[in-house]
Design a protein around this motif. Structure first.
Motif, PDB file in Angstrom:
ATOM      1  N   LYS A  28      17.522  17.467 -47.119  1.00 17.49           N
ATOM      2  CA  LYS A  28      17.970  17.885 -45.936  1.00 17.49           C
ATOM      3  C   LYS A  28      17.575  17.038 -44.526  1.00 17.49           C
ATOM      4  CE  LYS A  28      18.224  22.378 -43.061  1.00 17.49           C
ATOM      5  NZ  LYS A  28      17.361  22.104 -42.000  1.00 17.49           N
ATOM      6  N   ILE A  29      18.538  16.533 -43.763  1.00 10.92           N
ATOM      7  CA  ILE A  29      17.970  15.606 -42.605  1.00 10.92           C
ATOM      8  C   ILE A  29      18.481  16.351 -41.322  1.00 10.92           C
ATOM      9  CG2 ILE A  29      18.689  13.671 -41.354  1.00 10.92           C
ATOM     10  CD1 ILE A  29      19.939  12.463 -44.374  1.00 10.92           C
ATOM     11  N   ASP A  34      13.472  12.272 -40.345  1.00 15.51           N
ATOM     12  CA  ASP A  34      13.713  12.574 -41.896  1.00 15.51           C
ATOM     13  C   ASP A  34      14.723  11.298 -42.309  1.00 15.51           C
ATOM     14  OD1 ASP A  34      12.670  14.963 -41.661  1.00 15.51           O
ATOM     15  OD2 ASP A  34      14.562  15.994 -41.079  1.00 15.51           O
ATOM     16  N   LEU A  35      15.547  10.912 -41.597  1.00 17.92           N
ATOM     17  CA  LEU A  35      16.552   9.617 -41.808  1.00 17.92           C
ATOM     18  C   LEU A  35      15.949   8.513 -42.217  1.00 17.92           C
ATOM     19  CD1 LEU A  35      19.669   9.716 -41.907  1.00 17.92           C
ATOM     20  CD2 LEU A  35      19.683   8.608 -39.589  1.00 17.92           C
ATOM     21  N   VAL A  38      14.529   9.206 -45.688  1.00 20.40           N
ATOM     22  CA  VAL A  38      15.381   9.137 -46.935  1.00 20.40           C
ATOM     23  C   VAL A  38      15.682   7.784 -47.253  1.00 20.40           C
ATOM     24  CG1 VAL A  38      17.757   9.586 -47.386  1.00 20.40           C
ATOM     25  CG2 VAL A  38      16.284  11.473 -46.397  1.00 20.40           C
TER      26      VAL A  38
END
Ligand code: MG
Length: 209
Positions: A28-29, A34-35, A38
């Motif tokens: 989940k972004i 978060d990006l 990932v």
């Protein structure tokens, strides 16, 4: 009673819930960080990229009472200044170009044009920090940095460790990932005649495919 997840909410509303196996890689972004995370995890199986950088700065005339020069983010006493638009730190400039080269992000002159008055006399740590920031933003990580200074003077060996520590701090990596070396050219060429300092660097970077 309290719902523990969205499926419980659906059931409470009288909806039939069916479970399907999730995909662990489908992370989940939500926020920008978060990006980055990932991208970094993808980069763990990504490319290894190498970049190289080279820079030269010449010495100006001797200064009465001596002066100081900057090399690899460290100020060293010297009889003559290094001439340049910024602080003329050939070591940090070569490292910056190595990092930019590894991620295909152009060169230092493109990001910090000498025609731009903002960089006059600028401390070069911001150039390397900027390049390292581009690596992080792209989800990459710096694996190691290696720089060689070529000059007859000043003597670099006594400062190698503090230079490596400084580079590591600027680039945001462990000192064990940074190497600083020095050599002379046995009196040959411009470096051998003491006309300037040459720096050559390589950077290895893990980069998302
Ligand atoms: Mg330069």
């Amino acid at each position: 009673h309290e719902a523990t997840d969205d499926a419980a909410v659906a059931e409470a509303a009288g909806l039939a819930v069916r479970l399907v196996a999730g995909e662990p890689d489908n992370i989940k972004i939500t926020v920008a960080d978060d990006l980055i995370r990932v991208r970094q995890s993808l980069a763990a199986g990504g490319d290894s990229r190498i970049g190289q950088g080279l820079d030269v700065h010449r010495f100006g005339p001797a200064v009465e009472g001596g002066t100081r020069i900057w090399l690899c983010g460290v100020a060293l006493p010297h009889d003559r200044p290094l001439i340049g638009h910024s602080d003329a730190d050939a070591g940090l400039h070569a490292l910056t170009d190595a990092v930019l080269g590894a991620i295909g992000a152009g060169d230092i002159g493109q990001h910090f044009p000498p025609t731009d008055g903002r960089w006059r006399g600028a401390s070069s740590d911001q150039f390397l920090a900027y390049a390292a920031g581009l690596v992080r933003q792209g989800g990459g990580t710096i694996i190691n940095l290696d720089v060689t200074l070529v000059c007859e003077s000043p003597r670099i060996a006594p400062h190698r460790v503090v230079m490596a520590d400084r580079i590591a701090a600027i680039a945001g990596v462990a000192a064990s990932r940074v190497s600083v070396k020095a050599t002379t050219t046995e009196g040959l060429g411009f470096a051998g005649r003491g006309e300037g300092v040459l720096a050559q660097a390589v950077a290895m970077i893990r980069w998302p495919i």
